[in-house]
Each structure stands twice: as structure tokens, then as C-alpha cells.
Design a protein around this motif. Structure first.
Motif, mmCIF file in Angstrom:
data_model
loop_
_atom_site.group_PDB
_atom_site.id
_atom_site.type_symbol
_atom_site.label_atom_id
_atom_site.label_comp_id
_atom_site.label_asym_id
_atom_site.label_seq_id
_atom_site.Cartn_x
_atom_site.Cartn_y
_atom_site.Cartn_z
ATOM 1 N N GLU A 197 1.004 -1.305 0.105
ATOM 2 C CA GLU A 197 0.038 0.061 0.101
ATOM 3 C C GLU A 197 0.898 1.343 -0.066
ATOM 4 O O GLU A 197 1.721 1.429 0.972
ATOM 5 C CB GLU A 197 -0.783 0.140 1.170
ATOM 6 C CG GLU A 197 -1.977 -1.017 1.033
ATOM 7 C CD GLU A 197 -3.062 -0.817 0.161
ATOM 8 O OE1 GLU A 197 -3.173 0.413 -0.257
ATOM 9 O OE2 GLU A 197 -3.710 -1.743 -0.502
ATOM 10 N N GLN A 198 0.603 1.996 -1.055
ATOM 11 C CA GLN A 198 1.481 3.167 -1.228
ATOM 12 C C GLN A 198 0.869 4.629 -1.022
ATOM 13 O O GLN A 198 -0.318 4.543 -1.686
ATOM 14 C CB GLN A 198 2.410 3.062 -2.451
ATOM 15 C CG GLN A 198 3.428 4.291 -2.662
ATOM 16 C CD GLN A 198 4.209 4.130 -3.982
ATOM 17 O OE1 GLN A 198 4.132 2.919 -4.767
ATOM 18 N NE2 GLN A 198 5.344 4.865 -4.280
ATOM 19 N N GLU A 199 1.517 5.554 -0.665
ATOM 20 C CA GLU A 199 0.735 6.893 -0.273
ATOM 21 C C GLU A 199 1.784 7.847 -1.023
ATOM 22 O O GLU A 199 2.864 8.072 -0.834
ATOM 23 C CB GLU A 199 0.693 7.232 0.979
ATOM 24 C CG GLU A 199 -0.206 8.556 1.120
ATOM 25 C CD GLU A 199 -0.155 8.910 2.767
ATOM 26 O OE1 GLU A 199 0.618 9.254 3.290
ATOM 27 O OE2 GLU A 199 -1.325 8.876 3.267
ATOM 28 N N THR A 245 2.338 11.840 -1.676
ATOM 29 C CA THR A 245 1.898 13.112 -1.070
ATOM 30 C C THR A 245 2.447 14.159 -2.163
ATOM 31 O O THR A 245 3.625 14.331 -3.028
ATOM 32 C CB THR A 245 2.752 13.543 -0.014
ATOM 33 O OG1 THR A 245 2.483 12.662 1.092
ATOM 34 C CG2 THR A 245 2.495 14.816 0.638
ATOM 35 N N THR A 288 -9.300 7.531 -8.833
ATOM 36 C CA THR A 288 -8.359 7.640 -7.559
ATOM 37 C C THR A 288 -8.782 8.468 -6.608
ATOM 38 O O THR A 288 -8.670 9.786 -6.742
ATOM 39 C CB THR A 288 -6.888 7.551 -7.806
ATOM 40 O OG1 THR A 288 -6.538 6.510 -8.792
ATOM 41 C CG2 THR A 288 -6.037 7.229 -6.593
ATOM 42 N N LYS A 318 -2.995 13.800 -0.948
ATOM 43 C CA LYS A 318 -2.517 12.486 -0.597
ATOM 44 C C LYS A 318 -3.384 11.517 -1.341
ATOM 45 O O LYS A 318 -4.637 11.527 -0.960
ATOM 46 C CB LYS A 318 -2.321 12.275 0.881
ATOM 47 C CG LYS A 318 -1.406 13.028 1.342
ATOM 48 C CD LYS A 318 -1.225 12.833 3.061
ATOM 49 C CE LYS A 318 -0.310 13.531 3.727
ATOM 50 N NZ LYS A 318 -0.076 13.491 5.253
ATOM 51 N N THR A 354 -3.676 7.053 -2.119
ATOM 52 C CA THR A 354 -3.224 6.000 -1.494
ATOM 53 C C THR A 354 -3.882 4.869 -2.620
ATOM 54 O O THR A 354 -4.777 4.896 -2.927
ATOM 55 C CB THR A 354 -3.874 5.651 -0.200
ATOM 56 O OG1 THR A 354 -3.330 6.420 0.688
ATOM 57 C CG2 THR A 354 -3.415 4.345 0.181
ATOM 58 N N PHE A 355 -2.821 3.799 -3.068
ATOM 59 C CA PHE A 355 -3.227 2.732 -3.798
ATOM 60 C C PHE A 355 -2.335 1.777 -3.397
ATOM 61 O O PHE A 355 -1.154 1.797 -2.900
ATOM 62 C CB PHE A 355 -2.929 3.431 -5.205
ATOM 63 C CG PHE A 355 -1.448 3.714 -5.640
ATOM 64 C CD1 PHE A 355 -0.446 2.986 -6.082
ATOM 65 C CD2 PHE A 355 -1.045 5.056 -5.189
ATOM 66 C CE1 PHE A 355 0.711 3.027 -6.493
ATOM 67 C CE2 PHE A 355 0.440 5.522 -5.586
ATOM 68 C CZ PHE A 355 1.177 4.219 -5.907
ATOM 69 N N SER A 356 -2.781 0.470 -4.175
ATOM 70 C CA SER A 356 -2.074 -0.566 -3.880
ATOM 71 C C SER A 356 -1.231 -1.055 -5.308
ATOM 72 O O SER A 356 -1.653 -0.990 -6.312
ATOM 73 C CB SER A 356 -3.153 -1.845 -3.788
ATOM 74 O OG SER A 356 -2.194 -3.075 -3.558
ATOM 75 N N THR A 357 0.191 -1.456 -4.821
ATOM 76 C CA THR A 357 0.796 -1.602 -6.149
ATOM 77 C C THR A 357 0.785 -3.047 -6.734
ATOM 78 O O THR A 357 1.341 -3.240 -7.750
ATOM 79 C CB THR A 357 2.383 -1.484 -5.440
ATOM 80 O OG1 THR A 357 2.687 -2.254 -4.551
ATOM 81 C CG2 THR A 357 2.650 -0.092 -4.997
ATOM 82 N N THR A 413 9.296 4.106 -2.971
ATOM 83 C CA THR A 413 8.492 4.649 -2.089
ATOM 84 C C THR A 413 9.577 5.187 -1.085
ATOM 85 O O THR A 413 10.584 5.296 -1.601
ATOM 86 C CB THR A 413 7.653 3.464 -1.141
ATOM 87 O OG1 THR A 413 8.879 2.506 -0.509
ATOM 88 C CG2 THR A 413 6.957 2.648 -2.062
#
Length: 436
Positions: free
Chosen positions: A94-96, A98, A301, A355, A357-360, A399
Motif C-alpha cells: 500500500e503506497q501513499e 504526497t 483514484t 495524498k 493511496t493505492f495498492s501496487t 517509496t
């Protein structure tokens, strides 16, 4: 006795001859001056060092154990060290992201008001840029012989051929195409008298501008490194129809003119752009992000938006558009999200932070310190047989702490946890082809 000693003496002579030939075949040279070559031991005439025997070309090599093969390799192909190691991990993440951004205009809500017929501007009711107008507000009065002729045609048909509905409908439609409203046509038919001064009304609500003025928010085209912009917008919100104030957008021109290019008494031609109206009831939150992560942001998104000047203010939006951009010798992407300006005290040019957030998905990850960026390629130090060998790797997403490895390593590999520790500033790394 002589017969018994004869074979031994012959063998001894033969051994002495072979040793003499071998000694005679040896050549001696100086380790420091290889040009000095002699056929017997001695000293170098240049430096005085003892001469050493040269190894014949056909002499057998010294046998080396296989576990010491790495000592015979070039120094820039292997490193002997006891640094901490790690191994790649295959997992989803899970990546955020900014993002720094700015509030800017929705370019789809900028409208040009052209002259639909040639004529002379008799009266101008808007005087300066960014003056607020509402839909149906009078903009200017114009005299046009073409429009006067069209009014007379309709009045003539109504008076002399009222039963010819098709011609009368065509004359009404001609007036509409010239910009006359239904109210003006009804007033014409009611009074039965043409008007030589025709009023033009705004078909849009917003802020009026001269067509030569470009309304762009501060920082809207900045690169990712300066995406924040200056952010001290000067305007505020108007009513529900006006939306965000465009006062700060005028700062984008070198010397924004306060009036319009058109003046009272000027003649205009058909199709000439006279005014521009910006509808600010909906604005954009525009972010600049690096190209490496832009591919993970899709339409829809979610983005959580906050404002540095107002920590308690939060907005929720969704990605509406991801646009690749090349500016200032840098590739990046502009991410836009729609923000309703109604009931939100937004400033054009106001900086904001988003911000997402998504899943790689499942990927191979290593700590970012384990990959050394050489500019043209990325290198990781793979541990093989107790030594570290540099191998070229392909990296993907990044990341704050991890780097995705798309090729070059496997999950079972062991690599140095800190690749920079194995290299000093003057080293040159030679990546060997490793078939594993």
C-alpha cells in the motif's frame, strides 16, 4: 672395478650436461627494469637490484584451489566484506503519494464572446478585467446595418404577408443566429419598430476578461520541484454562481491591462473576439508528480486534500485527469481533480497538499539503500560464494524506504543491505554478466 664404475660415470655426466643446458637456457632480468636481460645471475646496472630468473613461456602454472578463484578476478568485479545483507521480498504494498498542488481555473469553463455581426460599439457596460457578470447581464450596445436590415425584413413580413409562416419563421431564426434573444424578438414584433442600437447580453456567469489576458493560477505549470507555487491568492469567493475569485490570475501576465482592447465608438468585424467570460463555479486542484509514480494514479483514484494555511480544512476529491508534461528539461505529470468552488472559500493560486493511496499489487521489493544508482544503470551487490558481485537491476516504483526490482534479482538472492557502503567516491564498478 672399471667395468662396474663405467655406467655410473656416464649417468653422472649426462645429468651434469642436462643441468648445464637448463641453467644455460634460463634468462635473468630486473624486476624494475625489464629491458635488462642476462643469461646468468647478477645485479641490475641501473638500480643495483638482484636479477631474477624469467619464467619460461612453456612452464606449468601454479595450481590454485577453486575456493580462491575470486582472488584472481579484477578488483572492480568483486568485493570481500562482511556488511549486513538482506533479500528481496515479494509482496503487495500500500503506497501513499504526497503531492504539492495549486488551485487553478477549469479551462473548460472559459468562454469567448465573439461579434456575430459587424458594427460599431455604442455603449460598453463592463469596464475592467475580472469584473463579475451574471448570465443575461448586458455587456454592450452595438449599431449594425446588417442587424437593422434583419429586423426590417421580419417587420415587413409580419405587416404584408402575415400568413406566410415559413418566411416569418426564417426571419426570426436569422435574428436568433445574429444573437438576438427571444425577448428582443418579442419586443420587436410588439412595437413594430426596428432598433438601431442592439444590446448584447452575456450567455454565461462568471468573470469577464479581455481575450488577450490568460487566466492561469500561480504555479500551475511549475515542475514537481516547485509545484507549491507562491500561494498568496488575493481574491475570495463570490456568490454561489461566481465561485472562486480570479483576482490573483492577473498576476500571470507581465503587465495586465485593466481595461479592454475594445472601446466605445470602435468598429468590430464579424467573428472578432470581444470578451471572455470565466465561470469559476468549479475549479481544479492541479498537482505535479514525478513520472515514476504517475502511472499508478488512475481516473477515480481518491485524493485527500488539505491546505497548509488552514490545517483544519479538508476536502475529498478524485483524480479526473493525468496529463504527461515536459517542461524545464524535466518529465513529470499534471494530476487534476475537480473541486466545487460553491460553499468552499477557495482562492485561485492557493497552494494545497494532496495524498493518494493505492495498492501496487504483488512486486519484488528491496530497501532503497540496497540499490546504487549509477546514472545510466542501477546496481545491487549480490552475495555469491562469500563475496559480493555487482549486478545490474531494473527498478520500477519507489517509496520512501523501498524500491521495486523488475528484473535482475530473485526472491532467494542475498544482497548487501547498503550498496553505497561497498563503493567509495573514486571507485569504478564493472558489472559482470552473471548467468544464474
Amino acid at each position: 672395478m672399471l667395468l662396474l664404475l663405467l655406467p655410473f660415470s656416464f649417468s653422472a655426466c649426462q645429468d651434469k650436461a642436462e643441468k648445464g643446458e637448463e641453467a644455460h637456457a634460463l634468462e635473468y632480468t630486473c624486476p624494475m627494469h625489464p629491458q635488462i636481460v642476462q643469461d646468468k645471475p647478477g645485479s641490475c646496472p641501473i638500480c643495483g637490484m638482484d636479477l631474477v630468473a624469467k619464467q619460461p613461456a612453456n612452464a606449468p602454472g601454479v595450481a590454485v584451489a577453486t575456493d580462491l578463484d575470486y582472488l584472481l578476478q579484477p578488483a572492480n568485479q568483486a568485493v570481500v566484506s562482511s556488511v549486513q545483507t538482506t533479500h528481496p521480498v515479494q509482496r503487495p504494498l500500500e503506497q501513499e503519494i504526497t503531492m504539492a498542488g495549486v488551485v487553478t481555473y477549469d479551462t473548460r469553463r472559459q468562454y469567448i464572446i465573439p461579434a456575430r455581426f459587424a458594427g460599431r460599439i455604442e455603449k460598453l457596460y463592463v469596464q475592467f478585467n475580472y469584473q463579475k457578470v451574471s448570465k443575461g447581464q448586458r455587456l454592450y450596445d452595438i449599431y449594425s446595418p446588417e442587424l437593422v436590415t434583419a429586423q426590417k425584413e421580419l417587420l415587413y413580413l409580419l405587416k404584408n404577408d402575415p400568413s406566410n409562416t415559413s418566411l416569418i419563421a426564417g426571419a426570426r431564426q436569422k435574428l436568433r443566429l445574429l444573437g438576438a434573444t427571444d425577448g428582443q424578438i418579442r419586443q420587436l414584433t410588439r412595437t413594430g419598430k426596428e432598433s438601431y442600437t442592439f444590446s448584447v447580453f452575456s450567455p454565461y456567469a462568471g468573470y469577464v476578461l479581455d481575450p488577450s489576458v490568460t487566466a492561469v493560477a500561480p504555479g500551475a505549470t511549475a515542475t514537481p520541484a516547485s509545484a507549491g507555487g507562491s500561494g498568496d491568492g488575493m481574491g475570495g469567493m463570490g456568490n454561489a454562481n461566481s465561485g472562486a475569485s480570479p483576482a490573483s490570475a492577473g498576476a500571470q501576465t507581465a503587465a495586465p491591462q485593466q481595461g479592454f482592447a475594445i472601446r466605445e465608438g470602435m468598429y468590430v468585424t464579424t467573428g472578432q473576439a470581444l470578451l471572455k467570460v470565466i465561470d469559476a463555479s468549479q475549479v481544479w486542484a492541479q498537482f505535479n508528480v514525478p513520472s515514476a509514480v504517475a502511472g499508478q494514479l488512475k481516473k477515480g483514484t481518491p485524493i485527500a486534500i488539505s491546505f497548509p494555511q488552514e490545517p483544519d480544512k479538508k476536502l475529498q476529491a478524485k483524480v479526473h485527469l493525468v496529463e504527461p508534461v515536459y517542461a524545464a528539461n524535466e518529465n513529470f505529470a499534471q494530476v487534476r481533480a475537480l473541486l466545487p468552488a460553491k460553499d468552499n472559500s477557495l482562492f485561485i493560486g492557493q497552494i494545497l497538499t494532496g495524498k493518494a493511496t493505492f495498492s501496487t499489487g504483488s512486486a519484488l521489493w528491496v530497501p532503497k539503500e540496497a540499490v546504487l544508482d549509477l546514472g545510466t544503470q542501477a546496481v545491487a551487490f549480490l552475495k555469491l560464494n562469500g563475496v559480493f558481485k555487482p549486478v545490474a537491476v531494473q527498478v520500477g516504483q519507489r517509496t520512501e524506504d523501498l524500491v521495486e526490482i523488475t528484473s535482475g534479482l530473485k526472491e532467494t538472492d542475498v544482497v548487501a543491505a547498503n550498496a553505497q557502503f561497498l563503493v567509495d567516491s573514486e571507485s569504478f564498478i564493472r558489472v559482470a554478466d552473471t548467468n544464474r
